[in-house]
Scaffold this active site. Sequence first.
Site, PDB file in Angstrom:
ATOM      1  CG  ASP A  67      -1.617   1.169   1.650  1.00 17.35           C
ATOM      2  OD1 ASP A  67      -2.384   1.473   0.406  1.00 17.35           O
ATOM      3  OD2 ASP A  67      -1.608   1.893   2.577  1.00 17.35           O
TER       4      ASP A  67
ATOM      5  CG  ASP B 143      -1.683   7.511   0.763  1.00 23.60           C
ATOM      6  OD1 ASP B 143      -1.038   8.839   0.628  1.00 23.60           O
ATOM      7  OD2 ASP B 143      -2.366   7.313  -0.348  1.00 23.60           O
TER       8      ASP B 143
HETATM    9  P1  B16 Z   1      -6.375  10.430  -3.646  1.00 19.52           P
HETATM   10  P2  B16 Z   1      -3.621   4.138  -0.088  1.00 19.52           P
HETATM   11  C1  B16 Z   1      -5.386   5.978  -0.205  1.00 19.52           C
HETATM   12  O1  B16 Z   1      -4.333   5.548  -0.411  1.00 19.52           O
HETATM   13  C2  B16 Z   1      -5.660   6.818   1.183  1.00 19.52           C
HETATM   14  O2  B16 Z   1      -5.178   5.788   2.268  1.00 19.52           O
HETATM   15  C3  B16 Z   1      -6.877   7.531   1.198  1.00 19.52           C
HETATM   16  O3  B16 Z   1      -6.870   8.304   2.609  1.00 19.52           O
HETATM   17  C4  B16 Z   1      -7.447   7.964   0.173  1.00 19.52           C
HETATM   18  O4  B16 Z   1      -8.718   8.764   0.401  1.00 19.52           O
HETATM   19  C5  B16 Z   1      -7.040   7.334  -1.288  1.00 19.52           C
HETATM   20  O5  B16 Z   1      -5.708   6.900  -1.161  1.00 19.52           O
HETATM   21  C6  B16 Z   1      -7.365   8.199  -2.170  1.00 19.52           C
HETATM   22  O6  B16 Z   1      -6.379   9.305  -2.442  1.00 19.52           O
HETATM   23  O7  B16 Z   1      -7.514  11.266  -3.223  1.00 19.52           O
HETATM   24  O8  B16 Z   1      -5.185  10.620  -3.777  1.00 19.52           O
HETATM   25  O9  B16 Z   1      -6.847   9.669  -4.899  1.00 19.52           O
HETATM   26  O10 B16 Z   1      -3.631   3.922   1.466  1.00 19.52           O
HETATM   27  O11 B16 Z   1      -4.644   3.130  -0.693  1.00 19.52           O
HETATM   28  O12 B16 Z   1      -2.394   3.918  -0.551  1.00 19.52           O
HETATM   29 MG    MG Z   2      -2.931   3.186   3.359  1.00 19.90          MG
END
Ligand code: B16
Ligand code: MG
Length: 213
Positions: A9, A11
Amino acid sequence: MEIKAVIFDLDGVIVSTDEYHYKAWKSIADKENIDFDRTINNRLRGVSRAESLEIILEDSNKKYTQEEKQILLEEKNNVYKELLKNLSSLDILPGVNEVMNYLKSKNIKIAIGSSSKNTSLILEKIELSNYFDEVADGTMIKKSKPDPQVFILAADKLEVSPKNCLVVEDAEAGVKAALNGNMKVAAVGDAIKCNKATYNLDKLINLINIINK
Ligand code: B16
Ligand code: MG
């Protein structure tokens, strides 16, 4: 079962952009006079941008139109991207480089499986664009975690069977997604609390012990 690929993953696992997501959503919630704190924020981990907004709006009495929601989504992403401007390779989380170098030395494939539509931008900023064998992200999928689509796509791109994949996740939604895709999953950070993962890692570097088992 032999692990032939590790899907990370982004974030909260590779880089702490989860904190920037929190700050960006907080600025939107404050402007709209909606209660928003870190407990609610934890429900947004791994969840798509649009679904995150729906969770935040649960605490509002106002009914938002689709157009108003669209404006809020754009505003949030603009604040978030502004915060990303300072991101660099110095923000890569502890243990990430060591673990990835170790996996490469063992010929285990590595991929990103992220819900984020900003994945390419983030990988560029932290100088890891060319490091992963494959990337699956929010721009390539229709269903977000806990649906396994993003991890299945990563496994397909790597040409590795799901049963030979290990996912590393910081979100309960991501842990469920990996299990729904018949993959093993190692939880870090907030995801440990859900107690659903195959392994719980207090430090990412301990992933090496799982691979050696
Ligand atoms: P974006 P991951 C996710 O990333 C985040 O944890 C989540 O908080 C966020 O809303 C989502 O990506 C979408 O991100 O707004 O940049 O498209 O943890 O799956 O890497
Ligand atoms: Mg994450």
